[in-house]
Design an enzyme around this catalytic site. Structure first.
Site, PDB file in Angstrom:
ATOM      1  N   ASN A 128      21.089 -55.271 -53.606  1.00  0.00           N
ATOM      2  CA  ASN A 128      21.471 -53.929 -54.038  1.00  0.00           C
ATOM      3  C   ASN A 128      22.155 -53.901 -55.394  1.00  0.00           C
ATOM      4  OD1 ASN A 128      22.313 -51.010 -53.569  1.00  0.00           O
ATOM      5  ND2 ASN A 128      24.313 -52.000 -53.691  1.00  0.00           N
ATOM      6  N   GLN A 180      23.175 -44.083 -52.160  1.00  0.00           N
ATOM      7  CA  GLN A 180      22.055 -44.941 -52.542  1.00  0.00           C
ATOM      8  C   GLN A 180      21.802 -45.035 -54.049  1.00  0.00           C
ATOM      9  OE1 GLN A 180      18.867 -43.459 -49.981  1.00  0.00           O
ATOM     10  NE2 GLN A 180      19.541 -44.839 -48.353  1.00  0.00           N
ATOM     11  N   ASP A 219      21.918 -57.680 -47.351  1.00  0.00           N
ATOM     12  CA  ASP A 219      23.261 -57.152 -47.549  1.00  0.00           C
ATOM     13  C   ASP A 219      23.185 -55.738 -48.136  1.00  0.00           C
ATOM     14  OD1 ASP A 219      26.262 -57.630 -47.866  1.00  0.00           O
ATOM     15  OD2 ASP A 219      25.686 -57.152 -49.933  1.00  0.00           O
ATOM     16  N   HIS A 223      22.650 -49.026 -48.885  1.00  0.00           N
ATOM     17  CA  HIS A 223      22.832 -48.508 -50.240  1.00  0.00           C
ATOM     18  C   HIS A 223      21.551 -48.566 -51.066  1.00  0.00           C
ATOM     19  CE1 HIS A 223      27.098 -47.982 -49.585  1.00  0.00           C
ATOM     20  NE2 HIS A 223      27.054 -49.123 -48.935  1.00  0.00           N
ATOM     21  N   GLU A 245      21.695 -54.847 -43.052  1.00  0.00           N
ATOM     22  CA  GLU A 245      23.039 -54.329 -42.836  1.00  0.00           C
ATOM     23  C   GLU A 245      23.060 -52.829 -43.138  1.00  0.00           C
ATOM     24  OE1 GLU A 245      27.654 -54.926 -44.342  1.00  0.00           O
ATOM     25  OE2 GLU A 245      25.985 -55.121 -45.755  1.00  0.00           O
TER      26      GLU A 245
END
Length: 487
Positions: A128, A180, A219, A223, A245
């Site tokens: 991310n 996001q 991870d 987002h 996640e």
């Protein structure tokens, strides 16, 4: 894309060994009362948080493989910022496999060693974002960087500029666009909607797969838009396991269900509700995972008691809860909800504190001591080694024996709970402060059984007569029996 769990030679070897252990001679027993021989119970993973590659390799050979663990989750292996805190590992500088946990060569050797022990390797993948540093710096392996500029890798145009908050940081989790496209705690947020960004992230994962990696924890998947995650993962082989996640938040627009088409998702509700179980409602353990409004379907979920984040923010149990933590893990492994992940970290007083490091910042190899357990005296920096606790390691093997047998003979009273798994296993957990003495119905075949949770390898025998077992369980303890450990 369908993501499948890889069947390993270790699973076959484990079930074969259990079959041999369970042989008692004479006429063949009812197949339903035999250990699982199809690998259905060989699904437990362990997160060895901040363990070096050399230490994981040794642990796969000496402990994880023999105990029956199916896979190990490593910390992020890519180059990161320098510093002592644990979260430096979660601020990438490049995708070179050079970190304070070891070199690329050490990582590759660890994967080979774990595979030889029958243990798959899954990697914590940070896709991310990059760093959260405002000042320019140099990463662990010498790569230079600025907050949104990584020479030869990313330019400022490759990052989101959400423009929705004064700082460009997430201010409201009720706003999907903020979650996001804005920055999480100042971490430079990659534009994962851009095809060339996705392609570079896919190439990082493909490099790890080329070294034998079997799966990934994604991870901060919440987002990234679910379709972005899917596009990054799509080129990977179908047998690569995916665990995403996505923290469930009440009435939030981004929910775990969106990510299920791309792999399994961590079900945070399980760990949070386990707090109520150990606080005085053990019977609720029999219901965890059944409320469809709060839980993902079992096949789509990774269930856990704690992880590296939740043990620090207090939303779940942790090693500090001692016996309660151990017994909660017993209940996790006894049940049928989700794919279980055990956690194993180090003791700390400061929530930012990193693992033990030498003068250069390199993490020191984990050492577990002679008798890891929930009663051990620990100083900050000591490795807790929850995965070796007798209650935990014993239940991993127990789960391998019971396989996919259904829950039967469920019972709860006061601070105690018990359940069986078909005709293959039975477990009793006493979370109370008083000794438990009770006779319980069980579907185990009549005969003598050794408690698989007893430390030291001695046989503490219980006997099933006429479909019932009389148990004496000390306070804050558990006992478990299976058909592979007959007295």
């Amino acid at each position: 894309m369908t993501h499948l769990l890889r069947r390993t030679s270790g699973a076959i070897a484990l079930t074969a060994a259990l079959l041999l252990t369970g042989c008692t001679g004479g006429e063949p027993a009812d197949p339903a009362a035999q250990p699982a021989a199809d690998g259905s119970g060989h699904d437990v993973g362990v997160q060895l948080f901040q363990w070096t590659w050399d230490a994981i390799a040794a642990e796969c050979t000496d402990q994880l493989g023999p105990a029956g663990y199916a896979w190990v989750l490593t910390s992020p292996p890519n180059e990161h910022i320098t510093g002592e805190a644990w979260w430096t590992s979660y601020q990438p500088v490049s995708y070179r496999l050079e970190s304070r946990l070891g070199t690329r060569e050490q990582f590759a050797a660890m994967v080979r060693t774990c595979h030889a022990a029958g243990v798959d390797v899954r990697v914590d993948a940070v896709l991310n974002h990059m760093t959260g540093q405002d000042e320019p710096g140099t990463g662990w392996a010498g790569s230079s960087y600025e907050h949104d500029s990584y020479p030869g890798l990313w330019t400022p145009a490759d990052f989101h500029r959400c423009g929705l908050t004064p700082s460009d940081d997430i201010a409201s989790y009720a706003d999907r666009a903020q979650v996001q496209t804005c920055e999480l705690l100042n971490l430079a947020d990659l534009d994962t909607g851009a095809p060339h960004v996705r392609a570079r992230l896919t190439a990082y994962l493909q490099d790890l797969v080329s070294l034998g990696v079997d799966g990934f924890r994604i991870d901060a998947a919440k987002h990234m838009a679910a379709q972005d995650v899917g596009a990054i993962l799509e080129p990977l082989p179908d047998d690569v396991a995916v665990m995403q996640e996505v923290i469930r938040g009440t009435a939030e627009p981004v929910q775990p269900d969106e990510y299920v088409p791309h792999g399994q998702v961590y079900e945070f509700t399980y760990g949070k509700e386990m707090l109520g179980v150990v606080a005085g409602s053990p019977g609720l353990a029999l219901e965890l995972g059944t409320a469809t409004a709060r839980y993902l379907p079992s096949d789509d979920a990774v269930a856990f008691v704690e992880n590296h984040d939740t043990e620090r923010n207090g939303s779940t149990l942790s090693y500090r809860d001692g016996t309660d933590d151990a017994l909660a893990t017993v209940l996790l492994l006894a049940g049928t909800y989700g794919t279980p992940q055990v956690y194993s970290g180090y003791a700390f007083d400061d929530v930012d504190a990193g693992p033990p490091q030498d003068a250069t910042g390199r993490v020191q190899d984990a050492t577990c001591g002679t008798a890891p357990g929930p009663g051990a005296s620990l100083a900050p920096g000591d490795w807790v080694c929850q995965h070796r606790w007798p209650q935990v390691a014993g239940m991993v093997g127990w789960r391998g024996v019971v396989g996919d047998a259904p829950v039967v003979d469920a019972w709860s009273q006061g601070d105690a709970v018990a359940l069986g798994r078909g005709e293959r296993g039975f477990v009793v957990v006493n979370l109370g402060d008083a000794e438990l003495r009770v006779t319980l119905p069980t579907s185990l075949p009549d005969g003598g059984y050794c408690d698989v949770l007893t430390a030291g390898g001695t046989c503490m025998q219980s006997t099933v007569r006429d479909g019932a077992v009389s148990v004496v369980v000390p306070p804050g303890a558990a006992q478990a029996w299976d058909v592979a450990h007959r007295a």
